[in-house]
Motif scaffolding. Sequence first.
Motif, PDB file in Angstrom:
ATOM      1  N   UNK A  10      34.534  37.969  36.890  1.00 10.47           N
ATOM      2  CA  UNK A  10      35.383  38.829  36.066  1.00 10.47           C
ATOM      3  C   UNK A  10      35.669  40.139  36.804  1.00 10.47           C
ATOM      4  N   UNK A  11      36.952  40.519  36.906  1.00  9.19           N
ATOM      5  CA  UNK A  11      37.271  41.803  37.561  1.00  9.19           C
ATOM      6  C   UNK A  11      36.561  42.960  36.851  1.00  9.19           C
ATOM      7  N   UNK A  12      36.049  43.898  37.640  1.00  7.96           N
ATOM      8  CA  UNK A  12      35.287  45.008  37.063  1.00  7.96           C
ATOM      9  C   UNK A  12      36.127  45.833  36.095  1.00  7.96           C
ATOM     10  N   UNK A  13      37.423  45.962  36.346  1.00  6.92           N
ATOM     11  CA  UNK A  13      38.254  46.744  35.428  1.00  6.92           C
ATOM     12  C   UNK A  13      38.354  46.063  34.059  1.00  6.92           C
ATOM     13  N   UNK A  91      42.282  34.718  29.043  1.00 11.77           N
ATOM     14  CA  UNK A  91      41.958  34.908  30.455  1.00 11.77           C
ATOM     15  C   UNK A  91      42.115  36.378  30.819  1.00 11.77           C
ATOM     16  N   UNK A  92      41.601  36.785  31.976  1.00 12.50           N
ATOM     17  CA  UNK A  92      41.631  38.210  32.351  1.00 12.50           C
ATOM     18  C   UNK A  92      43.036  38.782  32.543  1.00 12.50           C
ATOM     19  N   UNK A  93      44.043  37.928  32.532  1.00 14.02           N
ATOM     20  CA  UNK A  93      45.431  38.394  32.647  1.00 14.02           C
ATOM     21  C   UNK A  93      46.113  38.476  31.285  1.00 14.02           C
ATOM     22  N   UNK A  94      45.343  38.218  30.222  1.00 17.77           N
ATOM     23  CA  UNK A  94      45.872  38.368  28.872  1.00 17.77           C
ATOM     24  C   UNK A  94      46.447  37.118  28.254  1.00 17.77           C
ATOM     25  N   UNK A  95      46.338  35.979  28.914  1.00 16.23           N
ATOM     26  CA  UNK A  95      46.856  34.724  28.356  1.00 16.23           C
ATOM     27  C   UNK A  95      45.891  34.226  27.285  1.00 16.23           C
ATOM     28  N   UNK A  96      46.414  34.020  26.083  1.00 14.28           N
ATOM     29  CA  UNK A  96      45.623  33.483  24.983  1.00 14.28           C
ATOM     30  C   UNK A  96      45.719  31.966  25.019  1.00 14.28           C
ATOM     31  N   UNK A 125      46.352  32.236  42.702  1.00 12.45           N
ATOM     32  CA  UNK A 125      46.952  33.204  41.788  1.00 12.45           C
ATOM     33  C   UNK A 125      47.340  34.482  42.531  1.00 12.45           C
ATOM     34  N   UNK A 126      48.335  35.157  42.006  1.00 15.82           N
ATOM     35  CA  UNK A 126      48.743  36.446  42.572  1.00 15.82           C
ATOM     36  C   UNK A 126      47.583  37.423  42.441  1.00 15.82           C
ATOM     37  N   UNK A 127      47.515  38.424  43.303  1.00 14.87           N
ATOM     38  CA  UNK A 127      46.450  39.426  43.178  1.00 14.87           C
ATOM     39  C   UNK A 127      46.489  40.086  41.797  1.00 14.87           C
ATOM     40  N   UNK A 128      45.317  40.372  41.285  1.00 18.06           N
ATOM     41  CA  UNK A 128      45.182  41.031  39.989  1.00 18.06           C
ATOM     42  C   UNK A 128      45.770  42.433  40.097  1.00 18.06           C
ATOM     43  N   UNK A 129      46.607  42.825  39.117  1.00 25.69           N
ATOM     44  CA  UNK A 129      47.262  44.129  39.222  1.00 25.69           C
ATOM     45  C   UNK A 129      47.242  44.890  37.888  1.00 25.69           C
ATOM     46  N   UNK A 130      47.852  46.050  37.896  1.00 21.88           N
ATOM     47  CA  UNK A 130      47.877  46.916  36.717  1.00 21.88           C
ATOM     48  C   UNK A 130      48.545  46.218  35.522  1.00 21.88           C
ATOM     49  N   UNK A 131      49.607  45.484  35.762  1.00 23.35           N
ATOM     50  CA  UNK A 131      50.304  44.778  34.677  1.00 23.35           C
ATOM     51  C   UNK A 131      49.374  43.755  34.021  1.00 23.35           C
ATOM     52  N   UNK A 132      48.579  43.044  34.833  1.00 22.54           N
ATOM     53  CA  UNK A 132      47.611  42.077  34.296  1.00 22.54           C
ATOM     54  C   UNK A 132      46.580  42.787  33.434  1.00 22.54           C
ATOM     55  N   UNK A 133      46.072  43.901  33.935  1.00 21.29           N
ATOM     56  CA  UNK A 133      45.080  44.682  33.197  1.00 21.29           C
ATOM     57  C   UNK A 133      45.641  45.134  31.858  1.00 21.29           C
ATOM     58  N   UNK A 134      46.879  45.610  31.854  1.00 18.10           N
ATOM     59  CA  UNK A 134      47.510  46.073  30.621  1.00 18.10           C
ATOM     60  C   UNK A 134      47.751  44.918  29.651  1.00 18.10           C
TER      61      UNK A 134
END
Length: 155
Positions: A10-13, A91-96, A125-134
């Motif tokens: 899991x990404x730390x953010x 998932x950590x990118x917000x997909x339900x 997968x694409x690198x985890x970014x700010x949009x994913x976090x949001x």
Amino acid sequence: MRIIVDADAMPSMIREILFRAAERTETPLVLVANVPLKFPESPLISGIQVPAGPDEADHAIAGMVMTGDLVITADIPLAARVVEKGGKAVDPRGVLYSEDNIREKLAMRNLMDALRSGGIESGGPAPFNHRDRQAFANQLDRLLARRPKDSGEKT
């Protein structure tokens, strides 16, 4: 409702968002991993270390999830098990993951796995970014806001 996290990768953010959400909403948060994890000292936040090995954390999470629990995982087979047991998975990118989409997501994952096994490079997968976090933070807020308030749990 508990939030259960498949915490090995899991990404730390995302963990930080979960720590704050657990405290803000007084929702129990359980991190499950096969390595020791650091987390804030809180009566709401706990960790379970499982033996090392493939899918050990997934098996532990699937065994403990109950109807209404929320599981945070990027593992689609685990998400399918959670949904089957009446839980929710994100998932950590917000997909339900839901009953409406989990079969399709699992079929696509299996197809991509078969292609990779056959030697076809599919990237990743694409690198985890700010949009994913949001997107994750927004999805988490929606799910926590919709949880039942009359179940006797703290809110």
